[in-house]
Enzyme design. Structure first.
Site, PDB file in Angstrom:
ATOM      1  N   ALA A  69      35.913  37.238  34.384  1.00 47.30           N
ATOM      2  CA  ALA A  69      36.598  36.574  35.485  1.00 47.30           C
ATOM      3  C   ALA A  69      38.071  36.292  35.191  1.00 47.30           C
ATOM      4  CB  ALA A  69      35.881  35.278  35.826  1.00 47.30           C
ATOM      5  N   THR A  70      38.430  36.167  33.942  1.00 48.67           N
ATOM      6  CA  THR A  70      39.847  35.955  33.650  1.00 48.67           C
ATOM      7  C   THR A  70      40.641  37.169  34.126  1.00 48.67           C
ATOM      8  OG1 THR A  70      39.371  34.502  31.803  1.00 48.67           O
ATOM      9  CG2 THR A  70      41.529  35.585  31.788  1.00 48.67           C
ATOM     10  N   ASN A 149      34.091  24.308  37.861  1.00 45.61           N
ATOM     11  CA  ASN A 149      33.429  24.461  36.572  1.00 45.61           C
ATOM     12  C   ASN A 149      33.295  23.157  35.791  1.00 45.61           C
ATOM     13  OD1 ASN A 149      36.304  25.190  36.714  1.00 45.61           O
ATOM     14  ND2 ASN A 149      36.212  25.117  34.490  1.00 45.61           N
ATOM     15  N   GLN A 179      31.072  30.117  39.022  1.00 45.25           N
ATOM     16  CA  GLN A 179      30.044  29.088  38.785  1.00 45.25           C
ATOM     17  C   GLN A 179      29.064  28.964  39.949  1.00 45.25           C
ATOM     18  OE1 GLN A 179      29.564  27.635  35.948  1.00 45.25           O
ATOM     19  NE2 GLN A 179      31.503  27.912  34.868  1.00 45.25           N
ATOM     20  N   SER A 199      31.830  36.592  36.570  1.00 44.30           N
ATOM     21  CA  SER A 199      31.785  36.859  35.132  1.00 44.30           C
ATOM     22  C   SER A 199      30.322  36.913  34.708  1.00 44.30           C
ATOM     23  CB  SER A 199      32.496  35.714  34.394  1.00 44.30           C
ATOM     24  OG  SER A 199      32.888  36.139  33.125  1.00 44.30           O
ATOM     25  N   HIS A 201      28.686  36.696  31.817  1.00 46.34           N
ATOM     26  CA  HIS A 201      28.055  35.846  30.787  1.00 46.34           C
ATOM     27  C   HIS A 201      27.680  34.464  31.308  1.00 46.34           C
ATOM     28  CE1 HIS A 201      31.478  33.166  29.462  1.00 46.34           C
ATOM     29  NE2 HIS A 201      32.142  34.070  30.146  1.00 46.34           N
ATOM     30  N   THR A 237      38.724  52.911  29.084  1.00 49.77           N
ATOM     31  CA  THR A 237      37.357  53.434  29.061  1.00 49.77           C
ATOM     32  C   THR A 237      36.362  52.329  29.396  1.00 49.77           C
ATOM     33  OG1 THR A 237      38.039  55.039  27.423  1.00 49.77           O
ATOM     34  CG2 THR A 237      35.665  54.638  27.597  1.00 49.77           C
ATOM     35  N   CYS A 323      36.985  26.284  28.270  1.00 49.51           N
ATOM     36  CA  CYS A 323      38.317  26.891  28.169  1.00 49.51           C
ATOM     37  C   CYS A 323      39.389  25.870  27.871  1.00 49.51           C
ATOM     38  CB  CYS A 323      38.683  27.592  29.466  1.00 49.51           C
ATOM     39  SG  CYS A 323      37.452  28.744  29.960  1.00 49.51           S
TER      40      CYS A 323
END
Ligand code: PMP
Length: 384
Positions: A69-70, A149, A179, A199, A201, A237, A323
Site C-alpha cells: 500500500a505504500t 489504522n 484496514q 496491502s 500482509h 520484474t 509505521c
C-alpha cells in the site's frame, strides 16, 4: 504470547505459505520471457490478477499489482498529480491519513500543489458536507481512507464519493482501503472510487505485495522508469509467488468478511465494554468503528510503559500504528480528534484477527486489569 497487532501485520494463511513455496520452486521464469517458462509465469500472473479483480468486483485490467500500500498510495497520489497537474493543482485529504498518503501530500506541497487537510470530529469522522464545500474546479484528487489504522474509525465513503462527484465530476476519488478489506463490505461502485489501495500482509497474505485498483479511463503517470510491466505503470520484474499467494489471501478474506465482522466484532464489543467500566482508561475507538481495532489511552502514563507491562503478561499490542510507533511525537490522529497531548501519548492499539479467541480475550482482560492496577500509583505520582 498472544498477538494483538493484526492492524500492523497478520499471520499468513497456511495456503499462502504453501503457494509461495510451490510457485518459487516450480515457476521461476520471468513473465517477460517469450519461452514456455516465461509464458507459464505470465499465465500465473494473469490468473492472480483475475482472482484479485473478482474479489473487488472489478475488471482484471483495472488491477495494478504493486509492492504494497505504500507504493499504491504513492502511485495514486503522485501519479495523479503528475498526470493531471495541468488541469489543476488542488488536492484534498484528511488529517488522519496514513503517512504513505499524508507525507505524499506534504511532498507535493513542495512542488507547487495546494493541499487541504480536512479535520475530523471527536470520533475521527470526516464530514461529507465539508468535502463538498472544499472541492473546487481545480481539485484534481480527493484521498480519504476507509478505516483508520490507529482508531478503526470508518469513513462515510458513499456520502463522500457522492459529494466529490457532485461538486466536480472530473475530481479523482482515491481510497486507502488497507484496514477495511476483509473486515467490512467493500463497495467500490457505490463509493464512486476511482483508485483504491490494498496491502496483502494485512489480510493474511505475503508482505511486499498489494493492489492498486485503477478505474478504466483514469491515467496515472508512472513513478518508476524501466520495463513495461503492469501496462507500463509499474516497471520491474513481477513478484509471481507473492502475487499468486496474495490473490488467494484476497479471495479468502473477501469470502470470510461476514465471519470476521461477527466473530472479531464480538471480541471487540466485549473489550469495549470492559474498558468503559475502567475509570482510568479513555476510549478512542467506538462500537460503530471497524470490528478489529480498539485504541485506548491511559492518561498520565507513557504508552510504552503500558505496552511493555502487557508484554510481560504475554500480550503483544502496539502504540499508535506500527509505521509511526518508533517516533516520539504523540499520535497525529488522536490530536486531530481533539484528544489532549497526554491522552495522545498514552494510547495503545489492540488490533484483533480471526486467530484470536474468547480465551485470548479473557487473558487480555486479566492482563489489562493487572497492568492498570500496577501502574496506577506511578501514574498518579506522574499526574501530581
Ligand atoms: N495505509 C494504511 C491505512 C495502513 O495501515 C498501512 C500499513 N500500516 C499502509 C497504508 C501501508 O501499507 P504497507 O506498509 O504494506 O505498504
Amino acid at each position: 504470547m498472544i498477538y494483538w497487532d493484526h492492524a500492523a501485520s497478520t499471520p499468513p494463511y497456511d495456503e499462502v505459505i504453501q503457494t509461495m513455496t510451490e510457485v518459487m520452486k516450480k515457476h521461476y521464469g520471468n513473465p517477460s520471457s517469450i519461452h514456455r517458462m516465461g509464458e507459464d509465469a505470465a499465465r500465473l500472473i494473469k490468473r492472480a490478477r483475475e482472482v484479485c479483480a473478482a474479489s473487488l468486483h472489478v475488471k482484471p485490467p483495472e488491477v495494478i499489482l504493486t509492492t504494497g500500500a505504500t507504493e499504491g498510495n504513492n502511485m495514486a497520489i503522485k501519479g495523479t498529480a503528475m498526470q493531471y497537474g495541468s488541469r489543476g493543482k488542488h488536492i484534498i485529504t484528511t488529517q488522519i491519513e496514513h503517512p504513505s498518503v499524508y507525507d505524499s501530500c506534504l511532498e507535493l506541497e513542495k512542488h507547487g500543489y495546494e493541499v487541504t487537510y480536512l479535520p475530523v470530529d471527536s470520533k475521527g469522522m470526516v464530514n461529507p458536507s465539508e468535502v463538498a464545500s472544499t472541492v473546487r474546479k481545480d481539485t484534481i484528487l480527493v484521498s480519504v481512507m476507509h478505516v483508520n489504522n490507529e482508531t478503526g474509525a470508518v469513513q462515510p465513503l458513499a456520502e463522500i464519493g457522492q459529494a466529490v462527484k457532485q461538486a466536480n465530476p472530473l475530481t479523482i476519488f482515491h481510497i486507502d482501503g488497507v484496514q477495511g478489506f476483509g473486515k467490512l463490505p467493500v463497495q467500490l461502485e457505490e463509493w464512486k472510487a476511482d483508485l483504491y489501495t490494498l496491502s496483502a500482509h494485512k489480510i493474511r497474505g505475503p508482505k511486499g505485495t498489494g493492489v492498486l485498483y485503477k478505474r478504466e479511463g483514469i491515467t496515472l503517470h508512472p513513478l518508476l522508469s524501466g520495463g513495461k510491466q503492469e501496462s507500463g505503470l509499474r516497471a520491474g520484474t513481477e513478484n509471481i509467488p507473492g502475487f499468486v499467494a496474495m490473490s488467494k489471501a484476497m479471495r479468502m478474506a473477501a469470502e470470510q468478511t461476514d465471519t470476521f465482522m461477527r466473530e472479531v466484532g464480538a471480541l471487540k464489543s466485549a473489550l469495549l465494554a470492559w474498558i468503559r467500566k475502567t475509570p482510568s482508561l479513555e476510549l478512542n475507538s467506538f462500537e460503530e468503528g471497524a470490528p478489529h481495532i480498539v485504541n485506548v489511552s491511559f492518561p498520565g502514563m507513557k504508552a510504552e510503559v503500558l505496552l511493555h507491562t502487557l508484554e510481560e503478561h504475554g500480550m503483544l499490542v502496539s502504540t499508535k500504528s506500527a509505521c509511526s510507533s518508533k517516533t516520539a511525537e504523540p499520535s497525529r490522529v488522536l490530536l486531530a480528534m481533539g484528544r489532549s497531548g497526554d491522552a495522545a501519548s498514552s494510547a495503545i492499539r489492540i488490533s484483533m484477527g480471526m486467530t484470536n479467541t474468547q480465551q485470548d480475550l479473557d487473558r487480555l482482560l486479566a492482563a489489562l486489569e493487572t497492568a492498570v492496577n500496577r501502574l496506577q500509583p506511578l501514574r498518579q505520582e506522574g499526574m501530581k
